[in-house]
Design a protein around this motif. Structure first.
Motif, PDB file in Angstrom:
ATOM      1  N   ARG A  88     -56.156  15.188 -32.813  1.00  0.00           N
ATOM      2  CA  ARG A  88     -55.982  15.435 -31.298  1.00  0.00           C
ATOM      3  C   ARG A  88     -55.640  16.875 -31.356  1.00  0.00           C
ATOM      4  O   ARG A  88     -56.303  17.835 -30.475  1.00  0.00           O
ATOM      5  CB  ARG A  88     -55.052  14.465 -30.616  1.00  0.00           C
ATOM      6  N   ARG A  91     -58.388  19.107 -32.385  1.00  0.00           N
ATOM      7  CA  ARG A  91     -59.504  19.249 -31.433  1.00  0.00           C
ATOM      8  C   ARG A  91     -59.122  20.047 -30.186  1.00  0.00           C
ATOM      9  O   ARG A  91     -59.995  20.783 -29.499  1.00  0.00           O
ATOM     10  CB  ARG A  91     -59.823  17.761 -30.739  1.00  0.00           C
ATOM     11  N   ARG A  95     -61.667  23.433 -29.747  1.00  0.00           N
ATOM     12  CA  ARG A  95     -62.423  23.538 -28.381  1.00  0.00           C
ATOM     13  C   ARG A  95     -61.840  24.489 -27.607  1.00  0.00           C
ATOM     14  O   ARG A  95     -62.737  25.386 -26.939  1.00  0.00           O
ATOM     15  CB  ARG A  95     -61.997  22.231 -27.169  1.00  0.00           C
ATOM     16  N   GLU A 190     -69.413  20.939 -28.772  1.00  0.00           N
ATOM     17  CA  GLU A 190     -68.238  20.001 -28.929  1.00  0.00           C
ATOM     18  C   GLU A 190     -68.338  19.014 -29.925  1.00  0.00           C
ATOM     19  O   GLU A 190     -67.496  18.693 -30.723  1.00  0.00           O
ATOM     20  CB  GLU A 190     -68.205  19.042 -27.620  1.00  0.00           C
ATOM     21  N   HIS A 191     -69.816  19.009 -30.234  1.00  0.00           N
ATOM     22  CA  HIS A 191     -70.116  17.907 -31.391  1.00  0.00           C
ATOM     23  C   HIS A 191     -69.679  18.964 -32.889  1.00  0.00           C
ATOM     24  O   HIS A 191     -68.943  18.335 -33.735  1.00  0.00           O
ATOM     25  CB  HIS A 191     -71.534  17.693 -31.539  1.00  0.00           C
ATOM     26  N   ASP A 194     -65.959  18.525 -33.236  1.00  0.00           N
ATOM     27  CA  ASP A 194     -65.516  17.380 -33.647  1.00  0.00           C
ATOM     28  C   ASP A 194     -65.946  17.177 -35.304  1.00  0.00           C
ATOM     29  O   ASP A 194     -65.087  16.567 -35.988  1.00  0.00           O
ATOM     30  CB  ASP A 194     -66.334  16.172 -32.977  1.00  0.00           C
ATOM     31  N   GLU A 195     -67.008  17.639 -35.661  1.00  0.00           N
ATOM     32  CA  GLU A 195     -67.312  17.494 -36.992  1.00  0.00           C
ATOM     33  C   GLU A 195     -66.309  18.523 -37.925  1.00  0.00           C
ATOM     34  O   GLU A 195     -65.960  18.085 -38.927  1.00  0.00           O
ATOM     35  CB  GLU A 195     -68.807  18.142 -37.185  1.00  0.00           C
ATOM     36  N   VAL A 197     -63.324  19.327 -37.189  1.00  0.00           N
ATOM     37  CA  VAL A 197     -61.962  18.295 -36.824  1.00  0.00           C
ATOM     38  C   VAL A 197     -62.026  17.006 -37.820  1.00  0.00           C
ATOM     39  O   VAL A 197     -61.146  16.813 -38.833  1.00  0.00           O
ATOM     40  CB  VAL A 197     -61.877  17.685 -35.504  1.00  0.00           C
TER      41      VAL A 197
END
Length: 207
Positions: A88, A91, A95, A190-191, A194-195, A197
């Protein structure tokens, strides 16, 4: 009444400062560091030269304020994560970093720094020290907090922060400087975050 008057003058000063920074940003991007004049900034911001010089007596101080302003652009909804959930927290930082670096003003600022660096190395130093470094150090501190809490093993927070931001920026920002038309959608960015992260969590998380 005095309090109300003081608040009004403070708001007026903040409005003028904002107008100066907006005008300076546009002129720096359009004319370069050398070409942007303080007189033209005052004219475009619709303030007196005295007002401009009172807040920013030199072009260097104005450029530093522009850099700081751009890096603080998303600070209103800033969320500083507490340690305990590495995914979290990363991320959140990923972001925020992607949002900052995807702004057209940030892309223009970096292009300006790269173009002007041979003649004005101080613009690159300003961009690094007053722009990126505060963000970078905040992420370092967060990673050290996760390490101290026992939720992650991060022996080198500087390297970990650099690698993580490098993964995000390598997709969300740097191609914008070189690749014509590079404009990934918010979902694609965003993807990518996430990758990054997932990669960092796999490397540093303590099961």
């Amino acid at each position: 009444m005095a309090t109300g008057t003081g608040t009004y003058h403070q708001q007026l000063a903040e409005q003028k400062r904002g107008a100066i920074l907006d005008a300076a940003t546009r002129l720096f991007m359009a004319d370069g560091y050398a070409g942007a004049s303080l007189a033209r900034v005052a004219q475009d911001a619709e303030v007196s030269r005295a007002t401009l010089f009172k807040q920013f007596p030199t072009k260097a101080s104005l450029f530093e304020a522009v850099v700081t302003h751009q890096w603080a652009a998303t600070s209103d909804d800033r969320d500083t994560p507490e340690p305990g959930d590495l995914a979290r927290g990363l991320r959140t930082y990923g972001r925020r970093y992607a949002a900052l670096m995807s702004r057209p003003e940030m892309v223009g600022l970096y292009r300006l720094v790269i173009a002007e660096m041979p003649r004005f190395p101080q613009v690159a130093q300003t961009q690094f020290e007053t722009g990126k470094m505060p963000f970078f150090r905040e992420l370092e501190d967060y990673l050290r907090a996760e390490h101290a809490a026992g939720t992650a093993r991060v022996d080198d927070a500087v390297l970990a922060a650099s690698n993580f931001l490098g993964m995000v920026g390598g997709y969300a920002f740097w191609p914008r400087l070189m690749v014509v038309g590079w404009d990934p959608t918010p979902a694609e960015v965003e993807h990518a975050v996430d990758e990054a992260v997932a990669t960092a969590v796999a490397r540093y998380s303590v099961a």
